[in-house]
Design a protein around this motif. Sequence first.
Motif, mmCIF file in Angstrom:
data_model
loop_
_atom_site.group_PDB
_atom_site.id
_atom_site.type_symbol
_atom_site.label_atom_id
_atom_site.label_comp_id
_atom_site.label_asym_id
_atom_site.label_seq_id
_atom_site.Cartn_x
_atom_site.Cartn_y
_atom_site.Cartn_z
ATOM 1 N N GLY A 38 40.154 81.430 49.431
ATOM 2 C CA GLY A 38 39.569 80.262 48.806
ATOM 3 C C GLY A 38 39.574 80.436 47.299
ATOM 4 N N GLU A 39 38.676 79.757 46.643
ATOM 5 C CA GLU A 39 38.572 79.862 45.192
ATOM 6 C C GLU A 39 37.132 79.628 44.786
ATOM 7 N N GLN A 40 36.790 80.072 43.610
ATOM 8 C CA GLN A 40 35.437 79.882 43.141
ATOM 9 C C GLN A 40 35.387 79.804 41.618
ATOM 10 N N PHE A 41 34.360 79.115 41.132
ATOM 11 C CA PHE A 41 34.024 79.138 39.724
ATOM 12 C C PHE A 41 32.996 80.244 39.545
ATOM 13 N N VAL A 42 33.323 81.240 38.738
ATOM 14 C CA VAL A 42 32.424 82.373 38.524
ATOM 15 C C VAL A 42 31.428 81.977 37.439
ATOM 16 N N GLN A 43 30.227 81.626 37.854
ATOM 17 C CA GLN A 43 29.233 81.083 36.933
ATOM 18 C C GLN A 43 28.501 82.174 36.157
ATOM 19 N N GLU A 44 28.321 83.345 36.773
ATOM 20 C CA GLU A 44 27.640 84.460 36.115
ATOM 21 C C GLU A 44 28.527 85.708 36.189
ATOM 22 N N LEU A 92 37.748 80.840 36.493
ATOM 23 C CA LEU A 92 38.199 80.319 37.776
ATOM 24 C C LEU A 92 39.035 81.399 38.459
ATOM 25 N N LEU A 93 38.747 81.650 39.736
ATOM 26 C CA LEU A 93 39.461 82.682 40.464
ATOM 27 C C LEU A 93 39.802 82.209 41.877
ATOM 28 N N LYS A 94 41.025 82.498 42.306
ATOM 29 C CA LYS A 94 41.375 82.383 43.709
ATOM 30 C C LYS A 94 41.195 83.760 44.340
ATOM 31 N N PHE A 95 40.772 83.774 45.598
ATOM 32 C CA PHE A 95 40.542 85.057 46.253
ATOM 33 C C PHE A 95 41.112 85.074 47.662
ATOM 34 N N ASN A 96 41.430 86.272 48.108
ATOM 35 C CA ASN A 96 41.850 86.487 49.495
ATOM 36 C C ASN A 96 41.220 87.795 49.955
ATOM 37 N N LYS A 97 40.336 87.705 50.941
ATOM 38 C CA LYS A 97 39.628 88.874 51.454
ATOM 39 C C LYS A 97 40.336 89.347 52.721
ATOM 40 N N LEU A 98 40.870 90.554 52.681
ATOM 41 C CA LEU A 98 41.714 91.068 53.760
ATOM 42 C C LEU A 98 41.066 92.274 54.437
ATOM 43 N N PRO A 99 40.580 92.122 55.654
ATOM 44 C CA PRO A 99 40.037 93.285 56.381
ATOM 45 C C PRO A 99 41.168 94.242 56.745
ATOM 46 N N GLU A 123 33.452 79.259 47.145
ATOM 47 C CA GLU A 123 32.226 80.029 47.238
ATOM 48 C C GLU A 123 31.099 79.248 46.568
ATOM 49 N N HIS A 124 29.888 79.460 47.017
ATOM 50 C CA HIS A 124 28.741 78.832 46.380
ATOM 51 C C HIS A 124 28.601 79.327 44.950
ATOM 52 N N GLU A 125 28.222 78.426 44.041
ATOM 53 C CA GLU A 125 28.079 78.788 42.637
ATOM 54 C C GLU A 125 26.785 79.545 42.385
ATOM 55 N N LYS A 126 25.784 79.322 43.194
ATOM 56 C CA LYS A 126 24.515 80.008 43.006
ATOM 57 C C LYS A 126 24.227 80.875 44.227
ATOM 58 N N VAL A 127 23.576 81.984 44.000
ATOM 59 C CA VAL A 127 23.250 82.874 45.103
ATOM 60 C C VAL A 127 21.746 83.019 45.191
ATOM 61 N N ALA A 128 21.239 83.188 46.434
ATOM 62 C CA ALA A 128 19.799 83.293 46.630
ATOM 63 C C ALA A 128 19.273 84.608 46.081
ATOM 64 N N ASN A 129 20.039 85.674 46.235
ATOM 65 C CA ASN A 129 19.656 86.991 45.744
ATOM 66 C C ASN A 129 20.701 87.479 44.748
ATOM 67 N N PRO A 130 20.298 88.268 43.758
ATOM 68 C CA PRO A 130 21.270 88.775 42.784
ATOM 69 C C PRO A 130 22.145 89.885 43.336
ATOM 70 N N ILE A 131 21.804 90.425 44.504
ATOM 71 C CA ILE A 131 22.625 91.441 45.154
ATOM 72 C C ILE A 131 23.135 90.858 46.469
ATOM 73 N N VAL A 132 24.458 90.793 46.609
ATOM 74 C CA VAL A 132 25.056 90.101 47.752
ATOM 75 C C VAL A 132 26.025 91.030 48.467
ATOM 76 N N TYR A 133 25.883 91.119 49.785
ATOM 77 C CA TYR A 133 26.790 91.882 50.629
ATOM 78 C C TYR A 133 27.755 90.908 51.289
#
Length: 270
Positions: A25-31, A66-73, A5-15
């Motif tokens: 995938g995995e991501q570094f949770v910066q905030e 650091l987190l691994k994630f799996n998004k399951l619909p 996932e991207h480390e920075k987001v354009a908006n502080p509220i993300v859908y």
Amino acid sequence: MLKQEHEKVANPIVYSCYYTRSREGEQFVQEHVFSYQISGTLILNDGSREYAINPGDFRFCRRNTLLKFNKLPPAGGEFNSISIYLDQKTLRDFCAEYGYSAAGHHAGNAVLQLKPSAMFKGFVDSLMPYEQQIKQYGSNVGLLSLKIKEAIMILLQSDPGLKDILFDFSEPGKIDLEAFMNKNFHFNVQLKRFAYLTGRSLATFKRDFEKIFNNTPSRWLLQRRLQEAWYQIKEKGKAPSDVYLDLGFEDLSHFSFAFKKTFGVAPSKI
């Protein structure tokens, strides 16, 4: 391919919305991140434990983890969640305005599963009318700043102890490098990220690493991941396609090549 996932987001509220297919995938949770699961299931793993987030659940992810994630619909449906990012500047400004401070560094789980409440649900519902506006036209800075402040207030009201997490502005201190790497070797992040999370400069990280492991970080990471892959496939009976992503390899062909070069046999032949 494993995606970060991207480390920075354009908006502080993300859908976040995905149709029919799962996404991992995995991501570094910066905030710090305060989130609500609308539909589908989110599986998170911090290297020590797994968290299952179901529809209606609220969660809080700590920064610098650091987190691994799996998004399951769900079957025939979509994965949908909303996340509010609480950046350091906003939190510092909140402290200055309302006189909050942390009592000290608060260690704990990377993910906190929050008890659902009418207050949380009312806040999330109040964001829904702005979903399309945020997606199509970008953020309304004044409005979003008020909603972020509201999120901080309801978090503190739900659990006053969260102030020791929210308002802890310290950077990662120098920690046990050997224990950290043995826990997190399977995360596919750059060495500079490992260095930061262990409280070291990149140069110091490399120097300390070679003293402890008698090997370079890159070589050790490859060997350690392959050793774990051998164990998972040989002893646990897992398929190569089921382990390579979890162990930090970006694609199956690279994993198979490295595995055969090290052990003399393709992983599919074990």
